[in-house]
Scaffold this active site. Structure first.
Site, PDB file in Angstrom:
ATOM      1  N   ARG A  14       0.808  -1.228   0.000  1.00  0.00           N
ATOM      2  CA  ARG A  14       0.000   0.000   0.000  1.00  0.00           C
ATOM      3  C   ARG A  14       0.842   1.281   0.000  1.00  0.00           C
ATOM      4  O   ARG A  14       0.317   2.371  -0.162  1.00  0.00           O
ATOM      5  CB  ARG A  14      -0.952  -0.012   1.215  1.00  0.00           C
ATOM      6  CG  ARG A  14      -2.174  -0.864   0.994  1.00  0.00           C
ATOM      7  CD  ARG A  14      -2.976  -1.042   2.265  1.00  0.00           C
ATOM      8  NE  ARG A  14      -2.333  -1.978   3.184  1.00  0.00           N
ATOM      9  CZ  ARG A  14      -2.704  -2.130   4.447  1.00  0.00           C
ATOM     10  NH1 ARG A  14      -3.671  -1.399   4.963  1.00  0.00           N
ATOM     11  NH2 ARG A  14      -2.090  -3.014   5.214  1.00  0.00           N
ATOM     12  N   LYS A  21       8.797  -1.416   2.812  1.00  0.00           N
ATOM     13  CA  LYS A  21       8.069  -0.563   3.763  1.00  0.00           C
ATOM     14  C   LYS A  21       8.936  -0.069   4.911  1.00  0.00           C
ATOM     15  O   LYS A  21       8.900   1.115   5.253  1.00  0.00           O
ATOM     16  CB  LYS A  21       6.857  -1.312   4.315  1.00  0.00           C
ATOM     17  CG  LYS A  21       6.138  -0.515   5.400  1.00  0.00           C
ATOM     18  CD  LYS A  21       4.709  -0.937   5.613  1.00  0.00           C
ATOM     19  CE  LYS A  21       4.583  -2.156   6.466  1.00  0.00           C
ATOM     20  NZ  LYS A  21       3.171  -2.404   6.832  1.00  0.00           N
ATOM     21  N   ASN A 167      -4.406  -6.358  20.598  1.00  0.00           N
ATOM     22  CA  ASN A 167      -3.013  -6.791  20.594  1.00  0.00           C
ATOM     23  C   ASN A 167      -2.190  -5.790  19.796  1.00  0.00           C
ATOM     24  O   ASN A 167      -2.485  -5.519  18.632  1.00  0.00           O
ATOM     25  CB  ASN A 167      -2.944  -8.178  19.929  1.00  0.00           C
ATOM     26  CG  ASN A 167      -1.515  -8.624  19.685  1.00  0.00           C
ATOM     27  OD1 ASN A 167      -0.611  -8.280  20.446  1.00  0.00           O
ATOM     28  ND2 ASN A 167      -1.325  -9.408  18.624  1.00  0.00           N
ATOM     29  N   ARG A 331      28.103  25.785   2.864  1.00  0.00           N
ATOM     30  CA  ARG A 331      28.225  24.387   2.446  1.00  0.00           C
ATOM     31  C   ARG A 331      29.271  23.639   3.289  1.00  0.00           C
ATOM     32  O   ARG A 331      29.981  24.239   4.099  1.00  0.00           O
ATOM     33  CB  ARG A 331      28.543  24.343   0.954  1.00  0.00           C
ATOM     34  CG  ARG A 331      27.361  24.832   0.103  1.00  0.00           C
ATOM     35  CD  ARG A 331      27.743  24.995  -1.345  1.00  0.00           C
ATOM     36  NE  ARG A 331      28.356  23.784  -1.881  1.00  0.00           N
ATOM     37  CZ  ARG A 331      29.117  23.757  -2.963  1.00  0.00           C
ATOM     38  NH1 ARG A 331      29.369  24.886  -3.626  1.00  0.00           N
ATOM     39  NH2 ARG A 331      29.636  22.624  -3.383  1.00  0.00           N
ATOM     40  N   LYS A 349      32.018  27.497   0.797  1.00  0.00           N
ATOM     41  CA  LYS A 349      32.211  26.052   0.737  1.00  0.00           C
ATOM     42  C   LYS A 349      33.615  25.734   1.237  1.00  0.00           C
ATOM     43  O   LYS A 349      34.580  26.313   0.743  1.00  0.00           O
ATOM     44  CB  LYS A 349      32.044  25.522  -0.686  1.00  0.00           C
ATOM     45  CG  LYS A 349      31.980  24.009  -0.708  1.00  0.00           C
ATOM     46  CD  LYS A 349      32.746  23.301  -1.779  1.00  0.00           C
ATOM     47  CE  LYS A 349      34.178  23.688  -1.951  1.00  0.00           C
ATOM     48  NZ  LYS A 349      34.888  22.895  -2.971  1.00  0.00           N
ATOM     49  N   TYR A 364      31.223  34.236  -3.752  1.00  0.00           N
ATOM     50  CA  TYR A 364      31.481  32.801  -3.591  1.00  0.00           C
ATOM     51  C   TYR A 364      32.875  32.647  -3.003  1.00  0.00           C
ATOM     52  O   TYR A 364      33.869  33.068  -3.610  1.00  0.00           O
ATOM     53  CB  TYR A 364      31.399  32.055  -4.932  1.00  0.00           C
ATOM     54  CG  TYR A 364      31.907  30.644  -4.786  1.00  0.00           C
ATOM     55  CD1 TYR A 364      31.202  29.716  -4.012  1.00  0.00           C
ATOM     56  CD2 TYR A 364      33.109  30.227  -5.359  1.00  0.00           C
ATOM     57  CE1 TYR A 364      31.674  28.429  -3.825  1.00  0.00           C
ATOM     58  CE2 TYR A 364      33.589  28.935  -5.173  1.00  0.00           C
ATOM     59  CZ  TYR A 364      32.863  28.043  -4.403  1.00  0.00           C
ATOM     60  OH  TYR A 364      33.338  26.778  -4.210  1.00  0.00           O
ATOM     61  N   ALA A 421      39.107  47.155  -6.481  1.00  0.00           N
ATOM     62  CA  ALA A 421      37.860  46.585  -6.994  1.00  0.00           C
ATOM     63  C   ALA A 421      38.027  46.153  -8.436  1.00  0.00           C
ATOM     64  O   ALA A 421      38.771  46.763  -9.208  1.00  0.00           O
ATOM     65  CB  ALA A 421      36.741  47.607  -6.870  1.00  0.00           C
TER      66      ALA A 421
HETATM   67  C1  UD1 Z   1      -0.821  -8.310  13.656  1.00  0.00           C
HETATM   68  C2  UD1 Z   1      -1.368  -9.191  14.779  1.00  0.00           C
HETATM   69  C3  UD1 Z   1      -2.617  -8.536  15.373  1.00  0.00           C
HETATM   70  C4  UD1 Z   1      -2.267  -7.162  15.889  1.00  0.00           C
HETATM   71  C5  UD1 Z   1      -1.631  -6.330  14.804  1.00  0.00           C
HETATM   72  C6  UD1 Z   1      -1.084  -5.057  15.392  1.00  0.00           C
HETATM   73  C7  UD1 Z   1      -0.858 -11.483  14.126  1.00  0.00           C
HETATM   74  C8  UD1 Z   1      -1.388 -12.739  13.555  1.00  0.00           C
HETATM   75  N1  UD1 Z   1      -1.722 -10.494  14.216  1.00  0.00           N
HETATM   76  O1  UD1 Z   1      -1.799  -8.256  12.646  1.00  0.00           O
HETATM   77  O2  UD1 Z   1      -3.122  -9.320  16.439  1.00  0.00           O
HETATM   78  O3  UD1 Z   1      -3.430  -6.510  16.386  1.00  0.00           O
HETATM   79  O4  UD1 Z   1      -0.519  -7.023  14.194  1.00  0.00           O
HETATM   80  O5  UD1 Z   1      -0.631  -4.205  14.386  1.00  0.00           O
HETATM   81  O6  UD1 Z   1       0.290 -11.420  14.519  1.00  0.00           O
HETATM   82  N2  UD1 Z   1       5.433  -9.772   8.993  1.00  0.00           N
HETATM   83  C9  UD1 Z   1       6.528 -10.480   8.592  1.00  0.00           C
HETATM   84  N3  UD1 Z   1       6.336 -11.702   8.020  1.00  0.00           N
HETATM   85  C10 UD1 Z   1       5.108 -12.236   7.851  1.00  0.00           C
HETATM   86  C11 UD1 Z   1       4.000 -11.504   8.263  1.00  0.00           C
HETATM   87  C12 UD1 Z   1       4.192 -10.270   8.845  1.00  0.00           C
HETATM   88  O7  UD1 Z   1       7.661 -10.019   8.728  1.00  0.00           O
HETATM   89  O8  UD1 Z   1       5.035 -13.349   7.331  1.00  0.00           O
HETATM   90  C13 UD1 Z   1       5.637  -8.459   9.602  1.00  0.00           C
HETATM   91  C14 UD1 Z   1       4.995  -7.362   8.771  1.00  0.00           C
HETATM   92  O9  UD1 Z   1       5.916  -6.832   7.833  1.00  0.00           O
HETATM   93  C15 UD1 Z   1       4.612  -6.344   9.817  1.00  0.00           C
HETATM   94  C16 UD1 Z   1       4.309  -7.197  11.044  1.00  0.00           C
HETATM   95  O10 UD1 Z   1       4.983  -8.426  10.846  1.00  0.00           O
HETATM   96  O11 UD1 Z   1       5.677  -5.510  10.150  1.00  0.00           O
HETATM   97  C17 UD1 Z   1       2.830  -7.394  11.279  1.00  0.00           C
HETATM   98  O12 UD1 Z   1       2.273  -8.072  10.190  1.00  0.00           O
HETATM   99  P1  UD1 Z   1       0.828  -7.707   9.629  1.00  0.00           P
HETATM  100  O13 UD1 Z   1       0.559  -8.547   8.443  1.00  0.00           O
HETATM  101  O14 UD1 Z   1       0.690  -6.235   9.473  1.00  0.00           O
HETATM  102  O15 UD1 Z   1      -0.099  -8.202  10.815  1.00  0.00           O
HETATM  103  P2  UD1 Z   1      -1.547  -7.696  11.149  1.00  0.00           P
HETATM  104  O16 UD1 Z   1      -2.511  -8.373  10.268  1.00  0.00           O
HETATM  105  O17 UD1 Z   1      -1.561  -6.218  11.194  1.00  0.00           O
END
Ligand code: UD1
Ligand code: MG
Length: 453
Positions: A14, A21, A167, A331, A349, A364, A421
């Site tokens: 996204r 990201k 969570n 600079r 600079k 300069y 000058a």
């Molecule tokens: C997750 C939690 C959810 C919580 C939320 C908070 C789980 C199953 N769910 O959901 O309970 O409320 O975060 O933001 O954990 N990532 C990896 N590898 C993967 C999957 C994810 O590195 O295979 C990383 C993503 O890049 C991200 C983070 O883990 O930084 C969270 O993953 P994301 O897919 O955003 O989880 P949520 O669905 O938001």
């Protein structure tokens, strides 16, 4: 003992960017760097980053940091991601699990979470109550408030969706328990993923009480998924930074129009006008005043320095009681002593200016050593570049360089010398004498204006 596992394998579709990201910038630093820095402010044995999408770029961005790497080639869920790092975790240590896209988490909150873990409580979870919990995993508790499990939004019943405690994803777990629980994760859920959150129910099943603590505010646990969220976190970060400045006694004319994108140290009675951007390491002495629209990157300003509006300074040191701008560009490599004046449309600079030296207008000065009390007239240019190599100009103490002079480097102007000058100076000019290097002024008595034919 404590190790941190930072999940950073996601692509961040996204964001609509080629950059992974976790490398998107917040306050001029990748999101991931914020998380690593906060984690490392606790006493960690090691920081493990789980990378996947764009792993080479992610690794390269952390080249100067003390981190270990685990690779998650396919993103099969948060539990699967942590499993890629589990071999690096010792049985008797606590693993602190963080998200690379949750950048504004506070160290104090993490310490509070880690402190909940002991032999009888191998798992502690960071939660928060939200007015709108949509999208988050919900914390399911029984009537006596004991935590039972986490249920993801997509797996939740209508009843569970009304739960406001969510969570944050951040948890602290004893290595020995985490290893066992991860091995038992299943992906039989709505998303077909290995959910890290399933370890909560496993801990309960093993007879443990899962402890939890709440984040201080929502900002701490906000994740970044798109540019809208990134922009709103940037604002929050800036608000937090400017609040620190105000608390330190800085007068900020409009806190909404002052950006600190790095670290800043301030003395007493500093004043900052609107639309100032400060990046890298900025050090401001006592009684520094910064005019509107100035941009500072890695800059040290001595006590009593005044920056007039719209000046741009980078990698430089300005001595006490100096005045810079308006519209000056300083600079890299420039160092001035005290009481220097750098005026409008002046570019410096790699120039070293002595005490009380003045370059007030339209000049300069590059690759130059300028002595104390030198006055450089309007429109003076150091011709430091022959198209291939760069050369230095040395101007001795107390010299006076007339307006519109070209100093063709390498060249030395002696102390106390005066340059007429309009000179083009190609040879060294001696001390305390007037040197002219220009055509002589002539008046032709016999000349007549042409007349129309
Ligand atoms: C997750 C939690 C959810 C919580 C939320 C908070 C789980 C199953 N769910 O959901 O309970 O409320 O975060 O933001 O954990 N990532 C990896 N590898 C993967 C999957 C994810 O590195 O295979 C990383 C993503 O890049 C991200 C983070 O883990 O930084 C969270 O993953 P994301 O897919 O955003 O989880 P949520 O669905 O938001
Ligand atoms: Mg998420």
């Amino acid at each position: 003992m404590l190790s941190s596992i930072i999940l950073a394998a996601g692509k961040g579709t996204r964001m609509r960017s080629v950059l992974p990201k976790v490398l998107q910038p917040l306050g001029c630093r990748p999101l991931l760097h914020h998380v690593i820095a906060t984690a490392q402010s606790l006493s960690l044995r090691q920081t493990i980053v789980v990378a996947g999408f764009g792993i080479d770029a992610v690794k390269a961005s952390c080249a100067k940091m003390d981190v270990s790497w685990a690779e998650q080639a396919q993103q099969l869920g948060t539990g699967h991601a942590v499993a890629q790092a589990i071999d690096m975790i010792r049985d008797d240590e606590t693993a602190l699990i963080l998200y690379g896209d949750v950048p504004l988490i506070h160290a104090a909150t993490l310490q509070r979470l880690v402190d909940l873990v002991d032999r009888d409580h191998p798992l502690a979870l960071l939660t928060i109550h939200l007015d709108n919990p949509t999208g988050y995993g919900r914390v399911v508790r029984n009537k006596s408030h004991k935590m039972l499990s986490i249920v993801e939004e997509k797996d939740a019943t209508e009843q569970q969706k009304t739960i406001g405690e969510v969570n944050t994803g951040i948890m602290a777990v004893k290595g020995i328990n985490l290893r066992r629980w991860l091995a038992n994760l299943k992906n039989s859920n709505a998303q077909g993923e290995y959910y890290l959150t399933d370890v909560i129910a496993m801990a309960v099943e093993d007879g443990f009480m899962v402890k939890s603590t709440e984040a201080m505010n929502e900002m701490e646990v906000l994740g970044v998924n798109d540019k809208i969220q990134l922009a709103s976190l940037e604002r929050m970060l800036q608000q937090e930074n400017v609040t620190q400045l105000l608390k330190a006694g800085v007068t900020v004319l409009d806190p909404a129009r002052c950006d600190v994108r790095g670290t800043i140290e301030v003395g007493m009675d500093v004043s900052i006008d609107v639309n100032v951007v400060m990046s890298g390491k900025v050090v401001l002495g006592n009684n520094v005043s910064i005019g509107a629209g100035c941009v500072l990157t890695n800059v040290t300003l001595g006590d009593g320095v005044t920056l007039l509006p719209y000046s741009v300074l980078e990698d430089c040191v300005i001595g006490a009681d100096s005045r810079v701008g308006p519209f000056a560009r300083v600079r890299p490599g420039t160092v001035t002593q005290d009481h220097a004046h750098i005026g409008n449309f002046v570019e410096l600079k790699n120039a070293q200016l002595g005490s009380g030296a003045k370059v007030n207008h339209l000049s300069y000065v590059g690759d130059a050593t300028v002595g104390a009390k030198v006055n450089i007239g309007a429109g003076t240019i150091t011709c430091n570049y022959d198209g291939v190599n760069k050369y230095r100009t040395v101007i001795g103490e107390g010299a006076f360089v007339g307006s519109n002079t070209a100093l063709v480097a390498p060249v030395t102007i002696g102390a106390g010398a005066t340059i007429g000058a309009g000179s083009v100076v190609t040879k060294d000019a001696p001390e305390d004498k007037l040197t002219l290097a220009r055509a002589k002024q002539l008046t032709i008595d016999s000349w007549q204006r042409p007349v129309k034919k």
